[in-house]
Each structure stands twice: as C-alpha cells, then as structure tokens.
Design an enzyme around this catalytic site. Structure first.
Site, PDB file in Angstrom:
ATOM      1  CD  GLU A 279      97.243  29.988  20.461  1.00 28.43           C
ATOM      2  OE1 GLU A 279      97.428  28.767  20.431  1.00 28.43           O
ATOM      3  OE2 GLU A 279      96.947  30.609  21.515  1.00 28.43           O
ATOM      4  CB  CYS A 348      65.629  46.427  30.316  1.00 31.33           C
ATOM      5  SG  CYS A 348      64.160  46.432  29.289  1.00 31.33           S
ATOM      6  CD  GLU A 349      70.755  45.307  32.663  1.00 31.37           C
ATOM      7  OE1 GLU A 349      71.372  46.102  33.409  1.00 31.37           O
ATOM      8  OE2 GLU A 349      70.067  44.354  33.084  1.00 31.37           O
TER       9      GLU A 349
END
Length: 426
Positions: A279, A348-349
């Site tokens: 997977e 805004c980080e």
C-alpha cells in the site's frame, strides 16, 4: 552541492503556466507509470502480488486511473475514498479498506463494494457484524507489535509510526489469535494480515524485516487457529529521498529481500500460495509530483525572504512537520547557490515557510520555483485557512502535452456549503 533534477524544464513550465496559472500541482505521467512497473517487476516472483495505492496520498481520479491501468488497486480509509474508487472503476478485491475508529456506514459501503475489510481492533468484529449483518468470508486484521521499531533512516522530525507502542493502530499479538478464532467461528474462510510500523524509511531493509515478522506470525496463527491465510499486506513505509543527499531505495533489492524471507519462512510451512500486497502512497507518487509556484515578493528585514504565490494551504508538510522539500529555481539550475532565503507563503502563520535558511541562487521576481516531491500528501492535505483556495492539478503526459485533471477552486466553491443568499448585496 547536491541537486535534484525537476521532471519539467523552464521552457515547458512557462508554457504550462500560460494556460494554468500558478500555483499548480504538476504530475509526471511517464515517471508514475515507469515506477509502477518497477514495483511489479520487483515482486513478479509472487504470483498474487498487488499494489493497493493509498488513496489518501493523492486522491485524484485521473491518477487512480493511470495506476489502475498499471495493475494497481486502491487502499481506502474513508467513505468518500471508497466512493472515489468505485467511480474510477475499482471493485471487489481491487479495494482494501483499512480504517480506524470506523463509522458503521463506512463498513456498510465497503461491504457493498466487495472490498477486503481490514479490522483495526478486536472490538470491531462485533461492530462490523452488527453494521452489515454478517462477517465476510474474506477478512483481514491489522497487527501492532508494540515497542519501538528501529531500522534504517526516517526523515528527520517526521516519524509517524516508528514507535508502534504509542500508535493507535492495530491489535496486540494475543488479540490477533483471539480475533482469528472469533472470525473463523463466525464464518470467515479467507484471512489476511496487515501491519505498518514506520513511515518513509530510507532503507532497503525495512520491508524484508517487516516481512519476517509477519511471515513468522502467519505460520504461528495458522498453527494456533487453523485459519487459511491467503494474503499478507506489507502496507506502506518505503520512503523517498526528500533531500538530494539521501539514498534512493532500490525496489529490486527490497523485493529480493522479501523473497528470501518468504522462501525461508512461508515455503517450509507449506504456505507458498500466500499473496503479498503493498500500500505505497509516497513511494508511488511522491517524486512524480511538484508544486509549481512563482516568486512575487522579496523582503529584507532581519532575514531575507522570498514570497511565492503558493502557501502552506497548497503544501502543508513543511509547516506542520518541518519537513524538507527541495527547491529548484527554473532556469538557474547551474547558478551558484550563494543566497540564503526563507521561502514563504502568505498565510497569517509564521510556520508558512517552504524553506528556512535555504541556500539558493539569486531569485528575481517572476522566477518559477519547483518545490519537489509533492506528488503524495501534497494536494491531498490542502485546506482553506485564510480563505485560500486549493490549486489546480495538471498532468504532464507522456507525449509532452498537458491535461487539467482538477481545476483550481474558485470563491464560489469556498462559499458553496453556506447559505449566503443576499450576503453580498448587504
């Protein structure tokens, strides 16, 4: 200095962005297909081998269709991933459903599609039976060996499951035996084993080591319960070199290592008919996608910043994990990397940075930047913070042409789930 070579040239990129404005996620069809074929060749010794692509890594129908053409199935973990798989033509044993803390409606849909259900916990046996009214004849259980798993290298600062004992996934060894006995008593006839112990290993030894653990347990479970084990799912964990100096996993060596374990453990136990599954999301798609973005601002204060028109809403791994993604300034591949920049987005980080203190060529406004290895867990982890809109996905086809495989979001998409009647008339 080590460098990565983009799968797109400056000339190609400039033509692409004339039609599809930046930022965009760009995928390399040729690379995707060639990589899938290498995987199948590496495991061609196992007649039942199948890759179940982790839909969560790149949930894009056109990509899933390409992988289907290359013989892959899908690994789903939610209702909507199951819906997407069905819409792309996957059905029955082509779908693995591996989930945790699973809603009843997800199990119901997985059962309707004939997917192979992989149970994460022993309490899910009665929950599943109550949800769908029976226990499927073909069933799988997820194993967690506990403790700490140490082998090879994982990307620094990004260890998702290298400590299985702290992970929420899977059953204990004792629960696996109990689960098999219970499931068999309830009518299950065909059993599988699944486990995932580490994320993004840069080691050819991870899969063979995991295989030995699961192969030995398969022999024991057969002896303890009499269950007919028909497949073992090695899940994901084969990584990619995000940094240019990191080694590249050799899938041929990995496949040979698993074959050796198979012949040493399963064959002597009379279990030489067990099919192997994988997977692989990151390994299958990671290097074959990039985020194409343009430099739009330069800021010089306490540090030197290059602002681009992409942000963490387009690729959040650097912001949330501190993950490294290599950057190429198109057209300046051979220029000296003599400028130190933070490459930032507009959220805004303060964590909205694709690179911190990265040595790059001098970047001029309008330059196109390739942010590498975003083909898995790139677009799929996007979000709408600050009202940012998800970017388009574009396929660079084998013949050099392009195909828009997901359009960019618009403000209408952002507001579509709201009742905004009259909102903009006030």
């Amino acid at each position: 200095m080590n460098k990565k070579k983009p799968f797109v040239t400056k000339e190609q990129a400039e033509e692409i962005v004339k039609q599809y404005p930046t930022p965009i996620h760009l995928y390399d069809e040729k690379g995707i297909r060639e990589n899938a074929r290498r995987l199948y060749q590496a495991f061609s010794w196992n007649k039942g081998f199948k890759e179940y692509f982790a839909v969560k890594a790149t949930p894009t129908p056109r990509i899933l269709q390409i992988l289907k053409e290359e013989g892959c199935g899908t690994d789903c973990s939610s209702y909507t991933e199951l819906m997407m798989s069905e819409a792309c033509g996957f059905s029955g044993k082509e779908i693995m459903f591996s989930s945790n803390d699973t809603p009843a409606e997800d199990f119901i849909l997985a059962d309707r599609l004939g997917a192979t259900i992989n149970l994460d916990d022993i309490t899910h046996i009665p929950f599943l039976e109550n949800a769908i009214g029976h226990i499927p004849e073909r069933i799988c259980c997820r194993y967690n060996p506990g403790g700490v798993f140490q082998l090879g290298g994982s990307e620094e600062g990004f260890q998702v499951m290298d400590n299985p004992g702290d992970a929420k996934y899977g059953m204990t060894r004792e629960q696996m035996t109990e689960a098999y006995k219970t499931l068999k008593a309830k009518g299950a006839k065909e059993f599988g084993i699944h486990a995932f112990l580490a994320s993004n290993t840069i080691s050819n030894e991870y899969y063979p080591a995991l295989a030995r653990i699961l192969f030995q347990m398969a022999v024991e479970l057969k002896e303890e319960t009499g269950a007919h084990i028909t497949f073992i799912n090695l899940s994901g964990g084969i990584g990619i070199p995000y940094r240019p100096e990191q080694p590249v996993n050799d899938i041929a060596i990995i496949g040979e290592g698993v074959r050796k374990a198979y012949e040493e453990i399963l064959v002597p136990a009379g279990m030489d008919d067990v099919a192997l599954y994988t997977e692989l999301g990151r390994y299958m798609l990671g290097p074959y996608g990039c985020l194409l973005t343009r430099a739009i601002h330069e800021k010089n204060t306490y540090k030197n910043y290059i602002g681009v028109d992409a942000c963490a809403a387009n690729l959040m791994r650097p912001a949330i994990y501190g993950a490294y993604h290599h950057i190429t300034v198109l057209g300046k591949e051979d220029a000296p990397c003599d400028h130190k920049y933070d490459v930032t987005g507009s959220l805004c980080e303060n964590c909205d940075k694709f690179a911190v203190d990265r040595m790059l060529p001098k970047i001029d406004m309008g330059d196109l930047l390739v942010i590498h290895d975003s083909g898995a867990h790139g677009f799929s982890m996007g979000y709408n913070y600050n009202g940012k809109l998800r970017s388009a996905e574009v396929l660079l086809k084998e013949d050099g042409s392009t195909e828009l495989i997901r359009r960019a979001e618009t403000p209408a998409d952002y507001f579509a789930t709201l009742d905004i009647t009259g909102l903009f008339n006030k």
